[in-house]
Design a protein around this motif. Sequence first.
Motif, PDB file in Angstrom:
ATOM      1  N   HIS A  56      37.787  38.739  26.699  1.00 33.39           N
ATOM      2  CA  HIS A  56      39.015  37.944  26.700  1.00 33.39           C
ATOM      3  C   HIS A  56      40.207  38.843  27.020  1.00 33.39           C
ATOM      4  O   HIS A  56      40.283  39.977  26.562  1.00 33.39           O
ATOM      5  CB  HIS A  56      39.217  37.257  25.348  1.00 33.39           C
ATOM      6  N   ILE A  57      41.130  38.301  27.790  1.00 39.22           N
ATOM      7  CA  ILE A  57      42.256  39.081  28.290  1.00 39.22           C
ATOM      8  C   ILE A  57      43.569  38.427  27.868  1.00 39.22           C
ATOM      9  O   ILE A  57      43.699  37.194  27.911  1.00 39.22           O
ATOM     10  CB  ILE A  57      42.182  39.209  29.830  1.00 39.22           C
ATOM     11  N   PHE A  58      44.522  39.277  27.503  1.00 42.15           N
ATOM     12  CA  PHE A  58      45.835  38.812  27.080  1.00 42.15           C
ATOM     13  C   PHE A  58      46.907  39.663  27.757  1.00 42.15           C
ATOM     14  O   PHE A  58      46.717  40.861  27.959  1.00 42.15           O
ATOM     15  CB  PHE A  58      45.975  38.935  25.560  1.00 42.15           C
ATOM     16  N   TYR A  59      48.009  39.006  28.077  1.00 41.09           N
ATOM     17  CA  TYR A  59      49.153  39.704  28.651  1.00 41.09           C
ATOM     18  C   TYR A  59      50.409  39.287  27.911  1.00 41.09           C
ATOM     19  O   TYR A  59      50.562  38.123  27.510  1.00 41.09           O
ATOM     20  CB  TYR A  59      49.325  39.356  30.126  1.00 41.09           C
ATOM     21  N   SER A  60      51.354  40.195  27.786  1.00 45.23           N
ATOM     22  CA  SER A  60      52.664  39.820  27.300  1.00 45.23           C
ATOM     23  C   SER A  60      53.375  39.031  28.391  1.00 45.23           C
ATOM     24  O   SER A  60      53.082  39.181  29.589  1.00 45.23           O
ATOM     25  CB  SER A  60      53.476  41.051  26.919  1.00 45.23           C
ATOM     26  N   ASN A  61      54.330  38.214  27.991  1.00 48.99           N
ATOM     27  CA  ASN A  61      55.059  37.408  28.973  1.00 48.99           C
ATOM     28  C   ASN A  61      55.806  38.285  29.971  1.00 48.99           C
ATOM     29  O   ASN A  61      55.991  37.904  31.129  1.00 48.99           O
ATOM     30  CB  ASN A  61      56.036  36.470  28.271  1.00 48.99           C
ATOM     31  N   SER A  62      56.202  39.464  29.523  1.00 52.66           N
ATOM     32  CA  SER A  62      57.012  40.317  30.388  1.00 52.66           C
ATOM     33  C   SER A  62      56.225  40.917  31.560  1.00 52.66           C
ATOM     34  O   SER A  62      56.825  41.369  32.536  1.00 52.66           O
ATOM     35  CB  SER A  62      57.646  41.436  29.563  1.00 52.66           C
ATOM     36  N   VAL A  63      54.892  40.946  31.453  1.00 49.81           N
ATOM     37  CA  VAL A  63      54.089  41.562  32.521  1.00 49.81           C
ATOM     38  C   VAL A  63      53.129  40.577  33.180  1.00 49.81           C
ATOM     39  O   VAL A  63      52.482  40.923  34.179  1.00 49.81           O
ATOM     40  CB  VAL A  63      53.296  42.778  32.001  1.00 49.81           C
ATOM     41  N   LYS A  64      53.031  39.373  32.642  1.00 49.54           N
ATOM     42  CA  LYS A  64      52.088  38.392  33.174  1.00 49.54           C
ATOM     43  C   LYS A  64      52.370  38.140  34.648  1.00 49.54           C
ATOM     44  O   LYS A  64      53.519  37.945  35.049  1.00 49.54           O
ATOM     45  CB  LYS A  64      52.203  37.096  32.378  1.00 49.54           C
ATOM     46  N   GLY A  65      51.320  38.173  35.455  1.00 48.36           N
ATOM     47  CA  GLY A  65      51.450  37.960  36.889  1.00 48.36           C
ATOM     48  C   GLY A  65      51.698  39.243  37.677  1.00 48.36           C
ATOM     49  O   GLY A  65      51.606  39.240  38.906  1.00 48.36           O
ATOM     50  N   ARG A  66      51.997  40.335  36.973  1.00 51.49           N
ATOM     51  CA  ARG A  66      52.260  41.608  37.654  1.00 51.49           C
ATOM     52  C   ARG A  66      51.237  42.678  37.277  1.00 51.49           C
ATOM     53  O   ARG A  66      50.907  43.533  38.107  1.00 51.49           O
ATOM     54  CB  ARG A  66      53.661  42.121  37.297  1.00 51.49           C
ATOM     55  N   PHE A  67      50.756  42.641  36.060  1.00 49.14           N
ATOM     56  CA  PHE A  67      49.794  43.632  35.571  1.00 49.14           C
ATOM     57  C   PHE A  67      48.417  42.992  35.459  1.00 49.14           C
ATOM     58  O   PHE A  67      48.296  41.803  35.150  1.00 49.14           O
ATOM     59  CB  PHE A  67      50.194  44.144  34.199  1.00 49.14           C
ATOM     60  N   THR A  68      47.392  43.800  35.697  1.00 44.52           N
ATOM     61  CA  THR A  68      46.015  43.347  35.559  1.00 44.52           C
ATOM     62  C   THR A  68      45.218  44.373  34.771  1.00 44.52           C
ATOM     63  O   THR A  68      45.206  45.559  35.138  1.00 44.52           O
ATOM     64  CB  THR A  68      45.346  43.143  36.932  1.00 44.52           C
ATOM     65  N   ILE A  69      44.577  43.911  33.712  1.00 42.87           N
ATOM     66  CA  ILE A  69      43.728  44.780  32.914  1.00 42.87           C
ATOM     67  C   ILE A  69      42.277  44.519  33.271  1.00 42.87           C
ATOM     68  O   ILE A  69      41.891  43.370  33.560  1.00 42.87           O
ATOM     69  CB  ILE A  69      43.978  44.571  31.405  1.00 42.87           C
ATOM     70  N   SER A  70      41.476  45.570  33.272  1.00 44.40           N
ATOM     71  CA  SER A  70      40.051  45.417  33.543  1.00 44.40           C
ATOM     72  C   SER A  70      39.292  46.508  32.801  1.00 44.40           C
ATOM     73  O   SER A  70      39.889  47.510  32.389  1.00 44.40           O
ATOM     74  CB  SER A  70      39.766  45.490  35.049  1.00 44.40           C
ATOM     75  N   ARG A  71      38.007  46.285  32.626  1.00 42.09           N
ATOM     76  CA  ARG A  71      37.197  47.300  31.960  1.00 42.09           C
ATOM     77  C   ARG A  71      35.909  47.521  32.731  1.00 42.09           C
ATOM     78  O   ARG A  71      35.347  46.588  33.315  1.00 42.09           O
ATOM     79  CB  ARG A  71      36.915  46.920  30.512  1.00 42.09           C
ATOM     80  N   ASP A  72      35.472  48.748  32.729  1.00 44.14           N
ATOM     81  CA  ASP A  72      34.212  49.155  33.339  1.00 44.14           C
ATOM     82  C   ASP A  72      33.355  49.723  32.214  1.00 44.14           C
ATOM     83  O   ASP A  72      33.488  50.898  31.855  1.00 44.14           O
ATOM     84  CB  ASP A  72      34.484  50.200  34.425  1.00 44.14           C
ATOM     85  N   ASN A  73      32.501  48.877  31.653  1.00 41.77           N
ATOM     86  CA  ASN A  73      31.708  49.307  30.503  1.00 41.77           C
ATOM     87  C   ASN A  73      30.698  50.393  30.879  1.00 41.77           C
ATOM     88  O   ASN A  73      30.338  51.219  30.033  1.00 41.77           O
ATOM     89  CB  ASN A  73      30.986  48.121  29.880  1.00 41.77           C
ATOM     90  N   ALA A  74      30.263  50.403  32.117  1.00 43.47           N
ATOM     91  CA  ALA A  74      29.307  51.427  32.537  1.00 43.47           C
ATOM     92  C   ALA A  74      29.932  52.818  32.492  1.00 43.47           C
ATOM     93  O   ALA A  74      29.244  53.817  32.240  1.00 43.47           O
ATOM     94  CB  ALA A  74      28.790  51.120  33.944  1.00 43.47           C
ATOM     95  N   ASN A  75      31.244  52.876  32.746  1.00 44.92           N
ATOM     96  CA  ASN A  75      31.951  54.161  32.744  1.00 44.92           C
ATOM     97  C   ASN A  75      32.904  54.315  31.564  1.00 44.92           C
ATOM     98  O   ASN A  75      33.709  55.250  31.531  1.00 44.92           O
ATOM     99  CB  ASN A  75      32.717  54.334  34.056  1.00 44.92           C
ATOM    100  N   ASN A  76      32.820  53.381  30.601  1.00 47.09           N
ATOM    101  CA  ASN A  76      33.632  53.467  29.378  1.00 47.09           C
ATOM    102  C   ASN A  76      35.115  53.643  29.677  1.00 47.09           C
ATOM    103  O   ASN A  76      35.804  54.470  29.058  1.00 47.09           O
ATOM    104  CB  ASN A  76      33.153  54.629  28.485  1.00 47.09           C
ATOM    105  N   THR A  77      35.603  52.862  30.608  1.00 52.68           N
ATOM    106  CA  THR A  77      36.994  53.017  31.031  1.00 52.68           C
ATOM    107  C   THR A  77      37.677  51.652  31.137  1.00 52.68           C
ATOM    108  O   THR A  77      37.065  50.678  31.587  1.00 52.68           O
ATOM    109  CB  THR A  77      37.065  53.739  32.386  1.00 52.68           C
ATOM    110  N   VAL A  78      38.914  51.615  30.713  1.00 51.30           N
ATOM    111  CA  VAL A  78      39.770  50.444  30.893  1.00 51.30           C
ATOM    112  C   VAL A  78      40.916  50.839  31.818  1.00 51.30           C
ATOM    113  O   VAL A  78      41.455  51.949  31.709  1.00 51.30           O
ATOM    114  CB  VAL A  78      40.311  49.934  29.549  1.00 51.30           C
TER     115      VAL A  78
END
Length: 122
Positions: A56-78
């Motif tokens: 599940h992904i959440f963004y603050s209103n101030s960054v919504k539409g401009r920032f993108t979060i993602s995770r790569d579990n194989a490489n333990n990186t967000v």
Amino acid sequence: QVQLVQSGGGLVQPGGSLRLSCAASGFRFSNHAINWFRQTPGKEREGVSCISGDGHIFYSNSVKGRFTISRDNANNTVYLQMNSLKPEDTDVYYCAMRTPYCDNIPSHYDYWGQGTQVTVSS
């Protein structure tokens, strides 16, 4: 030993892009939520974007539409891809980990990255 190591950040002009990375070690990464906070000196840390252990992904209103979060579990990186950056995005950014759900209360997070400066200026 639990570690969160951040990379990325720097100086960019308004409208530009940056990508932050948070590499984790020492725990079962896929079970944990990772939140990106930011902080201006003298102010409280602000939750920017979070991805939970179940995706599940959440963004603050101030960054919504401009920032993108993602995770790569194989490489333990967000990752936090930051586009259309504005001067008000200038801050020190931190990644933080807790189990297993997201919230925006810094004291609920068990481990923190070292912080990285993002400066948006012409």
